[in-house]
Every structure is written in C-alpha cells, then in structure tokens.
Scaffold this motif. Structure first.
Motif, PDB file in Angstrom:
ATOM      1  N   ASN A   1       0.834  -1.193   0.000  1.00 39.60           N
ATOM      2  CA  ASN A   1       0.000   0.000   0.000  1.00 39.60           C
ATOM      3  C   ASN A   1       0.873   1.247   0.000  1.00 39.60           C
ATOM      4  O   ASN A   1       2.111   1.158   0.046  1.00 39.60           O
ATOM      5  N   THR A   2       0.246   2.409  -0.038  1.00 43.16           N
ATOM      6  CA  THR A   2       0.975   3.661  -0.206  1.00 43.16           C
ATOM      7  C   THR A   2       2.042   3.907   0.859  1.00 43.16           C
ATOM      8  O   THR A   2       3.180   4.234   0.520  1.00 43.16           O
ATOM      9  N   PRO A   3       1.738   3.767   2.159  1.00 40.73           N
ATOM     10  CA  PRO A   3       2.786   4.023   3.169  1.00 40.73           C
ATOM     11  C   PRO A   3       3.999   3.114   3.023  1.00 40.73           C
ATOM     12  O   PRO A   3       5.143   3.564   3.206  1.00 40.73           O
ATOM     13  N   THR A   4       3.773   1.834   2.703  1.00 42.24           N
ATOM     14  CA  THR A   4       4.913   0.928   2.571  1.00 42.24           C
ATOM     15  C   THR A   4       5.735   1.242   1.327  1.00 42.24           C
ATOM     16  O   THR A   4       6.960   1.111   1.329  1.00 42.24           O
ATOM     17  N   ILE A   5       5.052   1.645   0.254  1.00 46.23           N
ATOM     18  CA  ILE A   5       5.770   2.017  -0.966  1.00 46.23           C
ATOM     19  C   ILE A   5       6.695   3.200  -0.695  1.00 46.23           C
ATOM     20  O   ILE A   5       7.874   3.192  -1.069  1.00 46.23           O
ATOM     21  N   LEU A   6       6.166   4.219  -0.054  1.00 47.44           N
ATOM     22  CA  LEU A   6       6.961   5.421   0.208  1.00 47.44           C
ATOM     23  C   LEU A   6       8.132   5.118   1.134  1.00 47.44           C
ATOM     24  O   LEU A   6       9.226   5.661   0.950  1.00 47.44           O
TER      25      LEU A   6
ATOM     26  N   ILE B   1       1.864   7.959 -10.789  1.00 50.10           N
ATOM     27  CA  ILE B   1       2.571   9.071 -11.431  1.00 50.10           C
ATOM     28  C   ILE B   1       2.429  10.323 -10.571  1.00 50.10           C
ATOM     29  O   ILE B   1       3.414  11.013 -10.277  1.00 50.10           O
ATOM     30  N   LYS B   2       1.224  10.599 -10.133  1.00 47.71           N
ATOM     31  CA  LYS B   2       0.961  11.772  -9.303  1.00 47.71           C
ATOM     32  C   LYS B   2       1.751  11.715  -8.007  1.00 47.71           C
ATOM     33  O   LYS B   2       2.217  12.732  -7.498  1.00 47.71           O
ATOM     34  N   PHE B   3       1.911  10.513  -7.456  1.00 50.62           N
ATOM     35  CA  PHE B   3       2.627  10.350  -6.199  1.00 50.62           C
ATOM     36  C   PHE B   3       4.135  10.252  -6.387  1.00 50.62           C
ATOM     37  O   PHE B   3       4.874  10.055  -5.436  1.00 50.62           O
ATOM     38  N   GLY B   4       4.600  10.354  -7.634  1.00 51.77           N
ATOM     39  CA  GLY B   4       6.029  10.328  -7.884  1.00 51.77           C
ATOM     40  C   GLY B   4       6.671   8.968  -7.749  1.00 51.77           C
ATOM     41  O   GLY B   4       7.888   8.860  -7.559  1.00 51.77           O
ATOM     42  N   LEU B   5       5.873   7.922  -7.890  1.00 55.77           N
ATOM     43  CA  LEU B   5       6.413   6.572  -7.761  1.00 55.77           C
ATOM     44  C   LEU B   5       7.060   6.099  -9.057  1.00 55.77           C
ATOM     45  O   LEU B   5       8.073   5.400  -9.031  1.00 55.77           O
TER      46      LEU B   5
ATOM     47  N   PRO C   1      -4.137   9.979   9.939  1.00 55.73           N
ATOM     48  CA  PRO C   1      -3.140  11.039   9.773  1.00 55.73           C
ATOM     49  C   PRO C   1      -1.710  10.510   9.663  1.00 55.73           C
ATOM     50  O   PRO C   1      -0.816  11.247   9.249  1.00 55.73           O
ATOM     51  N   SER C   2      -1.505   9.238   9.999  1.00 54.13           N
ATOM     52  CA  SER C   2      -0.170   8.651   9.876  1.00 54.13           C
ATOM     53  C   SER C   2       0.214   8.393   8.425  1.00 54.13           C
ATOM     54  O   SER C   2       1.365   8.080   8.131  1.00 54.13           O
ATOM     55  N   SER C   3      -0.780   8.486   7.538  1.00 55.45           N
ATOM     56  CA  SER C   3      -0.539   8.324   6.100  1.00 55.45           C
ATOM     57  C   SER C   3      -0.993   9.586   5.385  1.00 55.45           C
ATOM     58  O   SER C   3      -2.016   9.593   4.698  1.00 55.45           O
ATOM     59  N   PRO C   4      -0.246  10.687   5.533  1.00 57.79           N
ATOM     60  CA  PRO C   4      -0.706  11.977   5.011  1.00 57.79           C
ATOM     61  C   PRO C   4      -0.888  12.025   3.500  1.00 57.79           C
ATOM     62  O   PRO C   4      -1.828  12.652   3.014  1.00 57.79           O
ATOM     63  N   ALA C   5      -0.013  11.371   2.754  1.00 58.08           N
ATOM     64  CA  ALA C   5      -0.114  11.432   1.294  1.00 58.08           C
ATOM     65  C   ALA C   5      -1.435  10.827   0.821  1.00 58.08           C
ATOM     66  O   ALA C   5      -2.169  11.430   0.024  1.00 58.08           O
ATOM     67  N   TYR C   6      -1.754   9.636   1.316  1.00 60.26           N
ATOM     68  CA  TYR C   6      -2.995   8.979   0.918  1.00 60.26           C
ATOM     69  C   TYR C   6      -4.201   9.762   1.430  1.00 60.26           C
ATOM     70  O   TYR C   6      -5.187   9.956   0.715  1.00 60.26           O
ATOM     71  N   SER C   7      -4.123  10.216   2.666  1.00 61.33           N
ATOM     72  CA  SER C   7      -5.255  10.921   3.276  1.00 61.33           C
ATOM     73  C   SER C   7      -5.557  12.229   2.550  1.00 61.33           C
ATOM     74  O   SER C   7      -6.728  12.596   2.365  1.00 61.33           O
ATOM     75  N   GLU C   8      -4.528  12.928   2.130  1.00 62.18           N
ATOM     76  CA  GLU C   8      -4.740  14.181   1.403  1.00 62.18           C
ATOM     77  C   GLU C   8      -5.428  13.929   0.063  1.00 62.18           C
ATOM     78  O   GLU C   8      -6.323  14.686  -0.344  1.00 62.18           O
ATOM     79  N   ALA C   9      -5.023  12.867  -0.612  1.00 61.11           N
ATOM     80  CA  ALA C   9      -5.644  12.543  -1.899  1.00 61.11           C
ATOM     81  C   ALA C   9      -7.103  12.134  -1.707  1.00 61.11           C
ATOM     82  O   ALA C   9      -7.977  12.534  -2.486  1.00 61.11           O
TER      83      ALA C   9
END
Length: 261
Positions: free
Chosen positions: A97-102, A122-126, A171-179
């Motif tokens: 998932n997103t937090p583990t990828i980052l 792409i949007k997340f810069g992965l 809130p521990s996953s700000p990137a996903y939560s913001e999207a």
C-alpha cells in the motif's frame, strides 16, 4: 477485481520482474514483504501472495525465502522496517500500500520494489509513466482513490436530507489521506454538503471519532481506504451499528456499506 485477486496477480509480478537479479545470486533469493498491518489481520492477503508466487514457479522454503515485516498499524515503524530489509539485501521488496511504498522508496534506489496501490503512481512520484515506470519501482494500480467522490454521492443518496458527511482518515498516512480528502471534498462541494475530517490511527481513535459523530449529529460516514482502517473493519461495523450511522468502507477493490439506519 477483488483485493485478494489483485494481491495474487501482484505476487506474480513480484516474482517475474526481478528474475534476472535473482539469477545472479547463488543463494536462495529472498523477498522482502512489507505491510502496514499485522500477520493475523492480513492472513488472507498473504495466502493470495503465496498463490501468485506459486503460479510464477516460486514456493516459500523450496526455491524462495520471504522476510516479513509487520508494524501492526504503527506507521512510524515503516522506515526502520524498510531499512532493515535493505540491510538484509533482499532481491525484491513487495509493498502492499501507499505508506509501505513510500518507506521502501526512501530506503533504496537499487533494490527492485513491486507495489499494489490504489492511488495514481505518477501523481505520487512513484513512477515516470504507466507504460515505462523507470527507476526501481513497478507494480499495479486500480486508481480507486478517485472513487471517493462517487462514494460521497452514494452516501448522499442514502440520506438526501443530510447536509454533512464525515470522512475518517489516518493522519499517519498523510499522502494517501490528502488525496482521499481532495476527492471527497470535490463531491461534497458539488452536492452542497459540508465535509468534516475525523482522524484515527489507533482503535481508541476510532472510538473517539464515533463519539464526535454523535456529539455533532453527523449522520453519514465515509471511511478512507487506509490499510489500518480497513484492518479495523470489525470495530467499524460494531460502532456503526451501535450509533446507527450509515458508513461506507473503502477497500482496494470495492465500497462496502457497513450499516444503514
């Protein structure tokens, strides 16, 4: 496609992509498996992962080893867990998932990283592009984060007189939560509804969120697809039933109405 099927397909990709890397290693190749939850809550996904590996010709203990890392919902542990996998020089890191990828992306620029994610990579810069990822990351995406707007619309149809909808995020996953917030807010604005954000990164935080719902008399709740919140679905079902709040749970594969009033 159900999430379990997605993980099965993802495991096949994890096995197939770095074959050239594995062939250069004399010892049994080692996969690093990084998740945000615990082994008990995601056992069905691990089983699907094993199935995907087996389809690609790899069976744990026979011709491949797997190093599992579980933070039990504590996302602050992810950077250390990812760094540990890098120190162990695994052949590939499977991120769920997103937090583990980052976390994995920040830990290494050389070890192949395979992901399964619901956001736009792409949007997340992965990756650089979907057809030519570039770098050391590749994987699968369902782009389900864009569906948060539709889920707000579904809740509105359940209670058209409601003027407020709450979105539960981690809130521990700000990137996903913001999207997720951006997508949900776009629909709420069109529908003339107020979107209230509720934060929860622990079981007690989820309890507090439902207390807030009751105090503010908010009738609708959308739960984001954050892995910790998905893993707490039993608690969410119980609380939604107790408070009689129509609650839509987001998963990697679908939306699920937990309870309706």
């Amino acid at each position: 496609m159900k999430r379990r099927e997605l993980i099965t397909l993802f495991a096949g990709a994890a096995a197939a992509w770095p074959l050239a890397v594995w062939a250069q290693q004399p010892a049994m190749p080692v996969i690093g498996y990084l998740d945000t939850a615990s082994a008990s809550t995601t056992a069905h996904l691990v089983a699907a992962f094993h199935k995907g590996l087996s389809t690609a010709g790899y069976d744990e203990g026979r011709n491949v080893a797997i190093e599992y890392r579980w933070p039990d919902g504590d996302y602050d542990k992810l950077p250390g867990l990812a760094a540990d996998l890098v120190r162990r020089n695994v052949a590939v890191i499977a991120t769920i998932n997103t937090p583990t990828i980052l976390a994995a992306k920040a830990a290494t620029k050389t070890i192949p990283i395979v992901f399964a994610v619901g956001v736009d990579p792409i949007k997340f810069g992965l990756v650089d592009s979907l057809n030519r990822p570039g770098g050391n990351l590749t994987g699968l995406t369902q782009l389900n984060i864009e569906m948060e707007a539709k889920r707000v619309q579904l809740l509105h149809e359940l209670a058209p007189s409601a003027t407020t909808v709450a979105l539960l995020i981690n809130p521990s996953s700000p990137a996903y939560s913001e999207a997720a917030t951006e997508s949900a807010q776009s629909a709420a604005r069109v529908l003339g509804m107020r979107l209230v954000l509720l934060n929860a990164s622990t079981p007690s935080g989820i309890e507090t969120a439902f207390v807030t719902l009751a105090e503010e008399r908010i009738r609708l709740l959308l739960v984001s697809g954050d892995s910790f919140l998905v893993a707490q679905r039993e608690q969410l079902v119980a609380l939604a039933a107790r408070h009689a709040v129509p609650t839509l749970s987001t998963t990697a594969a679908s939306s699920r109405l937990l309870v309706g009033s």
